[in-house]
Write a protein that holds these residues in place. Structure first.
Motif, PDB file in Angstrom:
ATOM      1  N   LYS A  28      63.421  24.723  11.770  1.00 20.75           N
ATOM      2  CA  LYS A  28      62.286  25.563  11.424  1.00 20.75           C
ATOM      3  C   LYS A  28      62.253  25.800   9.919  1.00 20.75           C
ATOM      4  O   LYS A  28      63.279  25.856   9.262  1.00 20.75           O
ATOM      5  N   LYS A  29      61.068  25.963   9.418  1.00 19.99           N
ATOM      6  CA  LYS A  29      60.900  26.232   8.003  1.00 19.99           C
ATOM      7  C   LYS A  29      61.447  27.625   7.700  1.00 19.99           C
ATOM      8  O   LYS A  29      61.109  28.592   8.378  1.00 19.99           O
ATOM      9  N   PRO A  30      62.313  27.747   6.703  1.00 21.22           N
ATOM     10  CA  PRO A  30      62.885  29.059   6.407  1.00 21.22           C
ATOM     11  C   PRO A  30      61.816  30.049   5.973  1.00 21.22           C
ATOM     12  O   PRO A  30      60.824  29.687   5.333  1.00 21.22           O
ATOM     13  N   LEU A  31      62.015  31.314   6.338  1.00 21.60           N
ATOM     14  CA  LEU A  31      61.068  32.359   5.980  1.00 21.60           C
ATOM     15  C   LEU A  31      61.159  32.665   4.491  1.00 21.60           C
ATOM     16  O   LEU A  31      62.240  32.705   3.914  1.00 21.60           O
ATOM     17  N   ALA A  32      60.010  32.891   3.919  1.00 23.36           N
ATOM     18  CA  ALA A  32      59.970  33.402   2.545  1.00 23.36           C
ATOM     19  C   ALA A  32      59.981  34.922   2.633  1.00 23.36           C
ATOM     20  O   ALA A  32      59.193  35.515   3.373  1.00 23.36           O
ATOM     21  N   THR A  33      60.879  35.568   1.928  1.00 22.33           N
ATOM     22  CA  THR A  33      61.028  37.020   2.043  1.00 22.33           C
ATOM     23  C   THR A  33      61.065  37.669   0.663  1.00 22.33           C
ATOM     24  O   THR A  33      61.282  37.000  -0.353  1.00 22.33           O
ATOM     25  N   ILE A  34      60.874  38.970   0.690  1.00 25.44           N
ATOM     26  CA  ILE A  34      61.044  39.784  -0.503  1.00 25.44           C
ATOM     27  C   ILE A  34      61.879  40.995  -0.106  1.00 25.44           C
ATOM     28  O   ILE A  34      61.644  41.613   0.932  1.00 25.44           O
ATOM     29  N   SER A  35      62.900  41.299  -0.912  1.00 23.74           N
ATOM     30  CA  SER A  35      63.804  42.419  -0.625  1.00 23.74           C
ATOM     31  C   SER A  35      63.667  43.456  -1.726  1.00 23.74           C
ATOM     32  O   SER A  35      63.747  43.127  -2.920  1.00 23.74           O
ATOM     33  N   VAL A  36      63.449  44.699  -1.337  1.00 26.83           N
ATOM     34  CA  VAL A  36      63.283  45.782  -2.310  1.00 26.83           C
ATOM     35  C   VAL A  36      64.126  46.978  -1.887  1.00 26.83           C
ATOM     36  O   VAL A  36      64.434  47.152  -0.706  1.00 26.83           O
ATOM     37  N   SER A  37      64.492  47.789  -2.866  1.00 29.66           N
ATOM     38  CA  SER A  37      65.208  49.024  -2.577  1.00 29.66           C
ATOM     39  C   SER A  37      64.390  50.193  -3.092  1.00 29.66           C
ATOM     40  O   SER A  37      63.662  50.083  -4.077  1.00 29.66           O
ATOM     41  N   ALA A 170      59.076  55.406   1.154  1.00 24.41           N
ATOM     42  CA  ALA A 170      57.794  55.340   0.448  1.00 24.41           C
ATOM     43  C   ALA A 170      57.957  54.628  -0.893  1.00 24.41           C
ATOM     44  O   ALA A 170      57.089  53.835  -1.298  1.00 24.41           O
ATOM     45  N   ASP A 171      59.042  54.887  -1.577  1.00 22.17           N
ATOM     46  CA  ASP A 171      59.296  54.238  -2.862  1.00 22.17           C
ATOM     47  C   ASP A 171      59.495  52.736  -2.685  1.00 22.17           C
ATOM     48  O   ASP A 171      58.976  51.926  -3.474  1.00 22.17           O
ATOM     49  N   ALA A 172      60.238  52.339  -1.641  1.00 20.09           N
ATOM     50  CA  ALA A 172      60.476  50.916  -1.394  1.00 20.09           C
ATOM     51  C   ALA A 172      59.174  50.199  -1.013  1.00 20.09           C
ATOM     52  O   ALA A 172      58.914  49.072  -1.458  1.00 20.09           O
ATOM     53  N   LYS A 173      58.340  50.831  -0.187  1.00 22.20           N
ATOM     54  CA  LYS A 173      57.063  50.225   0.205  1.00 22.20           C
ATOM     55  C   LYS A 173      56.156  50.059  -1.011  1.00 22.20           C
ATOM     56  O   LYS A 173      55.466  49.037  -1.154  1.00 22.20           O
ATOM     57  N   ARG A 174      56.158  51.046  -1.887  1.00 22.70           N
ATOM     58  CA  ARG A 174      55.341  50.942  -3.105  1.00 22.70           C
ATOM     59  C   ARG A 174      55.799  49.773  -3.977  1.00 22.70           C
ATOM     60  O   ARG A 174      54.980  48.999  -4.486  1.00 22.70           O
TER      61      ARG A 174
END
Length: 239
Positions: A28-37, A170-174
């Motif tokens: 399967k094609k690997p997922l493209a992700t974004i990680s934030v704190s 909320a900060d991480a979602k922003r």
């Protein structure tokens, strides 16, 4: 032996056919992700204290040092109870008896025991911070020789910790929305959420004080504020 040769040929053809398949056809094609704190922080006012108090006595005889210590400690415990501290809020933390050596200027001379030191210490939880100054005064007057490590804290930090967590999410979602917009991608599903930890600011602590200081009437105590923070890690799928 010749009768088995056609089967060998068929097996070789099958192996060649498998080798001809494109590499990774079943992967399967690997997922493209974004990680934030994200971080969140709230302030709270300490409303209780934990103090360490006790008695140290000295005598040439070990038994006499222990006996004197027990008598002095009974007076300290009586003062705590008379000040309204419940038995469940008083816990013995250390009892010790050790030799007290005379100092010698000669490195060759054997240490000489000049007496014995007996010590008994308790941890006291003060549930009403406004009673702390009066309690310290009572301990000094009762003969406590060791008063210190006064720790101010928030009795129920849970609601403040949860509010800090909400702010951290909320900060991480922003941040995730900001990064996605800047990178020209779309945020997809939230894949994971983790909490490295909740952080409490260093709690106000007053180290060991001399009995004369503790015996001052109505020792003043300023509660101030404590900061409680949370850190959250979010991982999103991006398109």
């Amino acid at each position: 032996m010749r009768a088995f040769r056609p089967y060998r040929c068929l097996f070789a053809v099958a192996v060649l056919a498998l080798a001809a398949l494109p590499a990774g056809a079943d992967e399967k094609k690997p997922l493209a992700t974004i990680s934030v704190s994200g971080t969140g922080q709230v302030a709270g006012v300490p409303d209780e204290a934990v103090i360490s108090a006790g008695v140290t006595t000295e005598d040439r005889n070990a038994a006499d040092a222990l006996s004197a210590n027990a008598e002095a400690m009974r007076a300290v415990l009586a003062a705590l109870q008379a000040s309204g501290v419940a038995e469940r809020d008083i816990a013995t933390t250390a009892i010790s008896l050790r030799p007290d050596y005379a100092r010698s200027n000669s490195v060759d001379r054997e240490p000489r025991i000049k007496g014995y030191l007996a010590s008994n210490r308790v941890s006291v939880r003060v549930r009403a911070l406004e009673d702390l100054g009066r309690l310290l005064d009572a301990l000094g007057r009762a003969g406590a020789t060791d008063i210190g490590a006064v720790l101010l804290r928030i009795a129920e930090p849970g609601p403040l910790e949860d509010e800090a967590r909400r702010l951290a999410v909320a900060d991480a979602k922003r941040k995730a929305a900001l990064y996605a917009e800047a990178a020209g991608v779309e945020l997809g599903r939230l894949l994971s959420i983790s909490e490295p930890g909740v952080i409490h600011s260093p709690q106000p602590r007053f180290e060991r004080m001399a009995p004369a200081m503790a015996a001052e009437s109505a020792v003043p105590v300023a509660a101030g504020e404590q900061m409680i923070g949370a850190r959250i890690q979010l991982v999103y799928e991006i398109d």
